[in-house]
Design a protein around this motif. Structure first.
Motif, PDB file in Angstrom:
ATOM      1  N   TYR A  37       6.327   1.574  -0.003  1.00  0.00           N
ATOM      2  CA  TYR A  37       5.013   0.965   0.762  1.00  0.00           C
ATOM      3  C   TYR A  37       4.216  -0.031   0.442  1.00  0.00           C
ATOM      4  O   TYR A  37       4.204  -0.111  -0.826  1.00  0.00           O
ATOM      5  CB  TYR A  37       3.857   2.280   1.649  1.00  0.00           C
ATOM      6  N   GLN A  39      -0.019  -2.581   0.473  1.00  0.00           N
ATOM      7  CA  GLN A  39      -0.971  -2.255   0.707  1.00  0.00           C
ATOM      8  C   GLN A  39      -1.702  -3.973   0.737  1.00  0.00           C
ATOM      9  O   GLN A  39      -1.736  -4.114  -0.605  1.00  0.00           O
ATOM     10  CB  GLN A  39      -1.876  -1.637  -0.092  1.00  0.00           C
ATOM     11  N   ARG A  45      -2.056   0.955   3.848  1.00  0.00           N
ATOM     12  CA  ARG A  45      -1.146   0.572   3.435  1.00  0.00           C
ATOM     13  C   ARG A  45      -0.436   0.873   4.477  1.00  0.00           C
ATOM     14  O   ARG A  45      -0.635   1.956   5.130  1.00  0.00           O
ATOM     15  CB  ARG A  45      -1.081   2.123   2.684  1.00  0.00           C
ATOM     16  N   GLU A  46       0.890   0.157   4.592  1.00  0.00           N
ATOM     17  CA  GLU A  46       1.917   0.270   5.817  1.00  0.00           C
ATOM     18  C   GLU A  46       3.437   0.387   4.981  1.00  0.00           C
ATOM     19  O   GLU A  46       3.758   0.377   4.127  1.00  0.00           O
ATOM     20  CB  GLU A  46       1.892  -0.770   6.238  1.00  0.00           C
ATOM     21  N   LEU A  47       4.140   1.460   5.622  1.00  0.00           N
ATOM     22  CA  LEU A  47       5.335   1.950   5.369  1.00  0.00           C
ATOM     23  C   LEU A  47       6.163   0.171   5.157  1.00  0.00           C
ATOM     24  O   LEU A  47       6.415  -0.495   6.416  1.00  0.00           O
ATOM     25  CB  LEU A  47       6.307   2.573   7.051  1.00  0.00           C
ATOM     26  N   ARG A  50      12.471   2.735   3.438  1.00  0.00           N
ATOM     27  CA  ARG A  50      12.553   4.057   4.166  1.00  0.00           C
ATOM     28  C   ARG A  50      13.954   4.942   3.675  1.00  0.00           C
ATOM     29  O   ARG A  50      14.720   4.168   4.861  1.00  0.00           O
ATOM     30  CB  ARG A  50      12.058   5.028   5.085  1.00  0.00           C
ATOM     31  N   TYR A  93       2.701  -3.071  -4.078  1.00  0.00           N
ATOM     32  CA  TYR A  93       3.710  -1.737  -3.389  1.00  0.00           C
ATOM     33  C   TYR A  93       3.594  -0.715  -4.433  1.00  0.00           C
ATOM     34  O   TYR A  93       3.774  -0.674  -5.424  1.00  0.00           O
ATOM     35  CB  TYR A  93       5.005  -2.839  -4.102  1.00  0.00           C
ATOM     36  N   TRP A 101       3.107  10.369  -5.258  1.00  0.00           N
ATOM     37  CA  TRP A 101       2.997   8.236  -5.003  1.00  0.00           C
ATOM     38  C   TRP A 101       3.414   8.241  -6.807  1.00  0.00           C
ATOM     39  O   TRP A 101       2.766   7.966  -7.314  1.00  0.00           O
ATOM     40  CB  TRP A 101       2.108   8.028  -4.341  1.00  0.00           C
TER      41      TRP A 101
END
Length: 111
Positions: A37, A39, A45-47, A50, A93, A101
């Protein structure tokens, strides 16, 4: 308890490359999906990417074709290869697995 430690961030010029690593402790690594992720300042925060336990991957539209996520179960580590970096990729990141996390690593792309 699971600990995640990211590394590999830094300052790079636009068009350059970086490879982030995330080393995980604990036995859940090989059976769980992991995510990267990011920010950016003032943004949510974004993906970014994955990867599942069988190495299937998905990517945010903004990084498709430029970023590649991989995992090494033997080393309990995931990687994010970032190519053709743009100033808009500048962010902290984070890697994540389940509810855990990492502390984050700063990526700064200069124009």
């Amino acid at each position: 308890q699971v600990q995640l430690v990211e590394s590999g961030g830094g300052l790079v010029q636009a068009g350059g490359s970086l490879r982030l690593s995330c080393a995980a402790s604990g036995s859940i690594f090989s059976i769980n999906a992991m995510g990267w992720y990011r920010q950016a300042p003032g943004k949510q925060r974004e993906l970014v990417a994955r990867i599942t336990s069988d190495r299937s991957t998905i990517y945010a539209d903004s990084v498709k074709g430029r970023f590649t996520m991989a995992r090494d179960n033997a080393k309990n580590t995931v990687y994010l290869q970032m190519n053709s970096l743009k100033p808009e990729d500048t962010a902290v990141y984070y890697c994540a697995i389940s509810k855990y996390w990492g502390q984050g690593t700063q990526v700064t792309v200069s124009s």
